[in-house]
Design a protein around this motif. Structure first.
Motif, PDB file in Angstrom:
ATOM      1  N   ARG A  52       5.010  16.127   1.185  1.00 19.68           N
ATOM      2  CA  ARG A  52       4.714  14.755   1.604  1.00 19.68           C
ATOM      3  C   ARG A  52       3.925  14.015   0.536  1.00 19.68           C
ATOM      4  O   ARG A  52       4.193  12.844   0.262  1.00 19.68           O
ATOM      5  CB  ARG A  52       3.921  14.750   2.909  1.00 19.68           C
TER       6      ARG A  52
ATOM      7  N   ARG B 250       5.160  10.715  -1.554  1.00 23.53           N
ATOM      8  CA  ARG B 250       4.341   9.498  -1.530  1.00 23.53           C
ATOM      9  C   ARG B 250       3.956   9.089  -2.955  1.00 23.53           C
ATOM     10  O   ARG B 250       4.014   7.902  -3.299  1.00 23.53           O
ATOM     11  CB  ARG B 250       3.085   9.739  -0.686  1.00 23.53           C
ATOM     12  N   ASP B 251       3.583  10.041  -3.776  1.00 23.94           N
ATOM     13  CA  ASP B 251       3.238   9.732  -5.164  1.00 23.94           C
ATOM     14  C   ASP B 251       4.436   9.190  -5.928  1.00 23.94           C
ATOM     15  O   ASP B 251       4.284   8.306  -6.778  1.00 23.94           O
ATOM     16  CB  ASP B 251       2.690  10.964  -5.872  1.00 23.94           C
TER      17      ASP B 251
ATOM     18  N   ALA C 142       6.910   7.409  -4.655  1.00 24.84           N
ATOM     19  CA  ALA C 142       7.095   6.021  -4.221  1.00 24.84           C
ATOM     20  C   ALA C 142       6.028   5.116  -4.826  1.00 24.84           C
ATOM     21  O   ALA C 142       6.330   4.019  -5.310  1.00 24.84           O
ATOM     22  CB  ALA C 142       7.066   5.934  -2.693  1.00 24.84           C
ATOM     23  N   LEU C 143       4.793   5.566  -4.839  1.00 26.73           N
ATOM     24  CA  LEU C 143       3.716   4.745  -5.376  1.00 26.73           C
ATOM     25  C   LEU C 143       3.810   4.597  -6.887  1.00 26.73           C
ATOM     26  O   LEU C 143       3.389   3.572  -7.436  1.00 26.73           O
ATOM     27  CB  LEU C 143       2.358   5.315  -4.974  1.00 26.73           C
TER      28      LEU C 143
ATOM     29  N   ARG D 251       3.396  -1.864  -3.346  1.00 27.03           N
ATOM     30  CA  ARG D 251       3.026  -0.526  -2.851  1.00 27.03           C
ATOM     31  C   ARG D 251       3.370  -0.405  -1.368  1.00 27.03           C
ATOM     32  O   ARG D 251       3.938   0.595  -0.933  1.00 27.03           O
ATOM     33  CB  ARG D 251       1.539  -0.269  -3.089  1.00 27.03           C
ATOM     34  N   ASP D 252       3.017  -1.435  -0.603  1.00 32.75           N
ATOM     35  CA  ASP D 252       3.345  -1.425   0.832  1.00 32.75           C
ATOM     36  C   ASP D 252       4.854  -1.378   1.044  1.00 32.75           C
ATOM     37  O   ASP D 252       5.347  -0.667   1.925  1.00 32.75           O
ATOM     38  CB  ASP D 252       2.755  -2.649   1.528  1.00 32.75           C
TER      39      ASP D 252
ATOM     40  N   LEU E   6       6.152   2.136   0.264  1.00 33.33           N
ATOM     41  CA  LEU E   6       5.818   3.083   1.335  1.00 33.33           C
ATOM     42  C   LEU E   6       6.706   2.846   2.560  1.00 33.33           C
ATOM     43  O   LEU E   6       7.111   3.805   3.225  1.00 33.33           O
ATOM     44  CB  LEU E   6       4.340   2.975   1.704  1.00 33.33           C
TER      45      LEU E   6
ATOM     46  N   LEU F 234       9.946   4.412   1.724  1.00 33.27           N
ATOM     47  CA  LEU F 234       9.862   5.866   1.878  1.00 33.27           C
ATOM     48  C   LEU F 234      10.023   6.249   3.346  1.00 33.27           C
ATOM     49  O   LEU F 234      10.737   7.209   3.664  1.00 33.27           O
ATOM     50  CB  LEU F 234       8.534   6.383   1.322  1.00 33.27           C
ATOM     51  N   ASN F 235       9.396   5.493   4.236  1.00 35.01           N
ATOM     52  CA  ASN F 235       9.563   5.759   5.672  1.00 35.01           C
ATOM     53  C   ASN F 235      11.002   5.549   6.108  1.00 35.01           C
ATOM     54  O   ASN F 235      11.532   6.307   6.928  1.00 35.01           O
ATOM     55  CB  ASN F 235       8.617   4.884   6.489  1.00 35.01           C
TER      56      ASN F 235
END
Length: 83
Positions: free
Chosen positions: A26, A30-31, A33-34, A44-45, A48, A51-52
């Motif tokens: 996870r 996340r890294d 995507a960021l 960034r939002d 994320l 990614l979801n």
């Protein structure tokens, strides 16, 4: 009784390793995507959220980087969302 203690210790260790493996996956997702978002908070939002979306669509892990890159390319800075 000795077998019970060994079984509990073994199962606890296996569970901990599984849990750690899942957490690291996870974090790396996340890294990833960021890292594509840079320093822009809105982007960034957006990444994320993408990614979801990828998780909901069950995008394979090997395809995740290309999927996220395509989402990053669709990002529109004027609206703060993908096009």
């Amino acid at each position: 009784m000795d077998y019970l203690i060994i079984a509990i210790a073994t199962l606890s260790g296996l569970y901990f390793h599984w849990w750690l493996f899942v957490r690291i996956r996870r974090w790396t997702d996340r890294d990833l995507a960021l890292s594509m978002a840079g320093e822009d908070p809105a982007r960034r939002d957006y990444m994320l959220a993408c990614l979801n979306d990828a998780k909901r669509q069950k995008v394979r892990r090997r395809d995740l980087e290309a999927w996220l890159q395509a989402a990053a390319d669709r990002y529109d800075p004027a609206s703060g969302q993908g096009t």
